[in-house]
Design a protein around this motif. Structure first.
Motif, PDB file in Angstrom:
ATOM      1  N   TYR A  18       0.604  -1.522   0.108  1.00  9.93           N
ATOM      2  CA  TYR A  18      -0.081  -0.404   0.149  1.00  9.93           C
ATOM      3  C   TYR A  18       0.818   1.764  -0.193  1.00  9.93           C
ATOM      4  O   TYR A  18       0.423   2.326  -0.247  1.00  9.93           O
ATOM      5  N   SER A  19       2.483   0.901   0.686  1.00  7.48           N
ATOM      6  CA  SER A  19       2.872   2.489   0.318  1.00  7.48           C
ATOM      7  C   SER A  19       3.472   2.803  -0.960  1.00  7.48           C
ATOM      8  O   SER A  19       3.640   4.136  -1.168  1.00  7.48           O
ATOM      9  N   HIS A  20       3.042   1.686  -1.579  1.00  8.46           N
ATOM     10  CA  HIS A  20       3.335   1.828  -2.770  1.00  8.46           C
ATOM     11  C   HIS A  20       2.571   2.852  -3.727  1.00  8.46           C
ATOM     12  O   HIS A  20       2.880   4.059  -4.756  1.00  8.46           O
ATOM     13  N   ALA A 261     -10.942  -9.736   2.309  1.00  8.12           N
ATOM     14  CA  ALA A 261     -11.749  -9.205   1.123  1.00  8.12           C
ATOM     15  C   ALA A 261     -11.330  -7.659   0.680  1.00  8.12           C
ATOM     16  O   ALA A 261     -10.818  -6.978  -0.727  1.00  8.12           O
ATOM     17  N   GLU A 262     -10.692  -7.067   1.463  1.00  4.97           N
ATOM     18  CA  GLU A 262      -9.102  -6.078   0.962  1.00  4.97           C
ATOM     19  C   GLU A 262      -8.418  -6.005   0.086  1.00  4.97           C
ATOM     20  O   GLU A 262      -7.981  -5.699  -0.676  1.00  4.97           O
ATOM     21  N   LEU A 263      -7.753  -7.665  -0.008  1.00  7.24           N
ATOM     22  CA  LEU A 263      -6.760  -8.226  -1.047  1.00  7.24           C
ATOM     23  C   LEU A 263      -7.169  -7.445  -2.320  1.00  7.24           C
ATOM     24  O   LEU A 263      -7.271  -7.595  -3.305  1.00  7.24           O
ATOM     25  N   ILE A 264      -8.664  -8.483  -2.231  1.00  4.60           N
ATOM     26  CA  ILE A 264      -9.398  -8.721  -3.279  1.00  4.60           C
ATOM     27  C   ILE A 264      -9.901  -7.328  -4.161  1.00  4.60           C
ATOM     28  O   ILE A 264      -9.602  -7.288  -5.285  1.00  4.60           O
ATOM     29  N   ASN A 265      -9.548  -6.327  -3.613  1.00  6.44           N
ATOM     30  CA  ASN A 265     -10.455  -5.592  -3.501  1.00  6.44           C
ATOM     31  C   ASN A 265      -9.071  -4.471  -4.576  1.00  6.44           C
ATOM     32  O   ASN A 265      -9.438  -4.314  -5.456  1.00  6.44           O
ATOM     33  N   ALA A 266      -7.906  -4.220  -3.052  1.00  2.00           N
ATOM     34  CA  ALA A 266      -6.675  -4.279  -4.395  1.00  2.00           C
ATOM     35  C   ALA A 266      -6.395  -4.724  -5.456  1.00  2.00           C
ATOM     36  O   ALA A 266      -5.984  -4.219  -5.893  1.00  2.00           O
TER      37      ALA A 266
END
Length: 560
Positions: A18-20, A261-266
């Motif tokens: 996420y920092s990228h 869920a968040e990984l899939i969205n990302a």
């Protein structure tokens, strides 16, 4: 005690990924994950029919009789959370999630409030501090607000205690339907047959067996317990039942679900980004091409103009010579008269001042014409000196106008070369102006030296030729014999002066223009550097996107 570091390595990987990527609101999603990790507790929903004894059992567990009101009319419209905390406090949460201190004298209704929260320093709650007990409204109270309050928790609760009054004789259809519903959200469910103090032990076991049979018949292998608030060990018994729930599993399931869920969205966001990103260097490439074209054009334009001047040189000198011849012939009366009277100084002055304005006008005209031709041949369209915010077309025209102005000013107004050298504004064009200044001032120029050196011979010749002859004869001999000699002797110097002045003016204009363009041409280097850096950053970002998607895909795979 729940181990909260189960997914720390994966969370750190997410943080690195996420920092990228800024601008995708990943930070907000990550903060939600961290909130769950640091604050998650298993919410144990205590549910059942109205008046099934839910509140009474919770009072018994805490050994705080009458803390939660029992056997009241169907008004437990809001859920009540019981949480261990050494610093006791009570709060009411409104429908928007805002918290306020609980006021025991205030009536809280489901029209305005969502739930109550008691933070209690109670030993029984401390022993199960990984769990939050939630007293809920009866699901059969027949009041819409009760149903809504309960529905707000379905799916949030990680475990369920289903309280059934023994008077029901087992699990009735309403309770069974409710158990089937909550089984979609959690398999951590226990059934409590309550108020067993009112019947015999045999009857109690019979009811419990009937409840087990009903559950198994529907593929629901949940444990069934018999309890009563009057049991001597009810607090310990309830603590044991609650502790049998797997808090770690509930924590892992909840956090895992949120992370996945968040990984899939990302992954979806990065996938779209990877497909849509492209390297846009059009503006930079346009700048580079434009300035490169200008550099080539500038060199070509000046070379072409020099070539044209060289090709026209003989014609130009011949034209100047003819102008001088005509002017001298026009002043032949004055020259002859001065020579016949023996006034050599006057004759010199007439000849010099006859030639001077012709040379002056010619050189001025040639210089200005060359500058205009060059300016018109250059194409600066769209090229801007970004540091000064000036269009290069304006820069070139202004430079041309200034140079032409200085040529005219130098031709008519400069009395000595010191005036040019002493002016900072004019110093840069000193070399280009010397030819014209020599014509326009008393400076001895090569052409003038020839005239001055030749004058004594001319005077002697005329004196020898004319003697006491008439002015008409002297005039005719001056035109036919002397003027051709002057033209022949001055011709090479005129040619040299035309050639030299043309070169100096063109060189100076090119130098002045090039100095301006050099400033702007730094944009080429800057543009090339920016393009190179932009390309490197783009390729780096592409690789980082690919690597991050691989990291996310691997994490999703590990989560199963």
């Amino acid at each position: 005690m729940v181990k909260r570091n189960t997914y720390d390595e994966m969370i750190q990987q997410m943080k690195n990924v996420y920092s990228h990527h800024t601008g995708f609101d990943f930070e907000n999603a990550f903060s939600q994950i961290m909130h769950i990790r640091d604050n998650f507790v298993v919410k144990v929903m205590v549910i059942g029919h109205f008046n099934a004894g839910k509140s009474a059992l919770l009072n018994a567990l805490m050994k705080k009789p009458n803390f939660l009101r029992e056997a009241q009319k169907p008004q437990t419209a809001m859920a009540t959370e019981l949480i261990f905390d050494e610093d006791e406090a009570a709060y009411a949460y409104d429908l928007d999630g805002n918290k306020e201190a609980f006021n025991p004298n205030k009536e809280y209704t489901s029209n305005e409030y969502d739930h109550l929260e008691y933070r209690l320093n109670v030993l029984a709650l401390k022993e199960i501090e990984d769990f939050t007990l939630v007293d809920t409204p009866g699901f059969d109270a027949g009041i819409e607000a009760h149903t809504k309050a309960l529905a707000n928790y379905i799916g949030i609760g990680s475990a369920y205690l289903v309280v059934v009054d023994q008077e029901k004789g087992g699990i009735d259809q309403i309770t069974l339907s409710f158990i089937q519903e909550i089984s979609n959200y959690s398999r951590q469910i226990a059934v409590l047959i309550n108020k067993c103090d009112k019947i015999t032990e045999k009857a109690t076991e019979s009811i419990a067996d009937a409840a087990r049979f009903t559950l198994l018949s529907y593929g629901l292998p949940y444990k069934v317990y018999t309890v009563s608030k009057r049991d001597a060990d009810i607090s310990e018994k309830l603590i044991s039942i609650v502790s049998s729930f797997d808090a770690q599993a509930a924590f892992n399931k909840t956090l895992k679900s949120q992370i996945k869920a968040e990984l899939i969205n990302a992954e979806k966001i990065l996938s779209v980004t990877q497909r849509k990103i492209f390297l846009d260097t059009f503006d930079l490439e346009s700048d580079i091409a434009a300035y490169t074209r200008l550099e080539e054009q500038l060199s070509y334009a000046f070379k072409q103009k020099r070539d044209e001047a060289n090709e026209a040189l003989e014609n130009t000198v011949q034209e100047v010579s003819e102008r001088i011849r005509s002017a001298l012939e026009a002043h032949s009366d004055s020259v002859a008269e001065a020579l016949l009277s023996g006034n050599q100084t006057a004759a010199e002055a007439i000849i010099v001042e006859t030639i001077r304005p012709i040379m002056l006008a010619t050189m001025e005209d040639i210089s200005i014409r060359q500058i205009d031709d060059i300016t018109e041949s250059l194409d600066f369209t769209g090229l801007v000196n970004k540091s000064e915010g000036i269009d290069l077309t304006d820069v070139a025209v202004n430079l041309a106008d200034n140079l032409k102005g200085l040529i005219v000013q130098g031709s008519f107004g400069v009395k000595s070369i010191t005036d040019i050298e002493g002016s900072d504004k004019k110093k840069n064009i000193y070399r280009a102006m010397t030819g014209i200044a020599a014509i326009a001032t008393d400076i001895i120029a090569p052409w003038l030296e020839v005239v001055i050196i030749l004058l004594p011979d001319i005077v002697s010749l005329l004196n020898a030729m004319f003697g006491e002859s008439s002015s008409e004869l002297a005039k005719r001999r001056f035109v036919n014999n002397v003027v051709p000699q002057i033209i022949n002797r001055i011709y090479p110097q005129v040619k040299q002066n035309v050639e030299r002045t043309t070169k100096l003016v063109l060189d100076e204009y090119k130098k002045l223009l090039s100095e301006k363009i050099e400033i702007v041409k730094k944009s080429i280097t800057e543009a090339e550097n920016k393009k190179r850096q932009k390309t490197e950053d783009f390729e780096s970002y592409k690789k980082m996107l690919s690597d991050d998607r691989n990291t996310i895909a691997q994490a999703i795979k590990e989560l199963g």
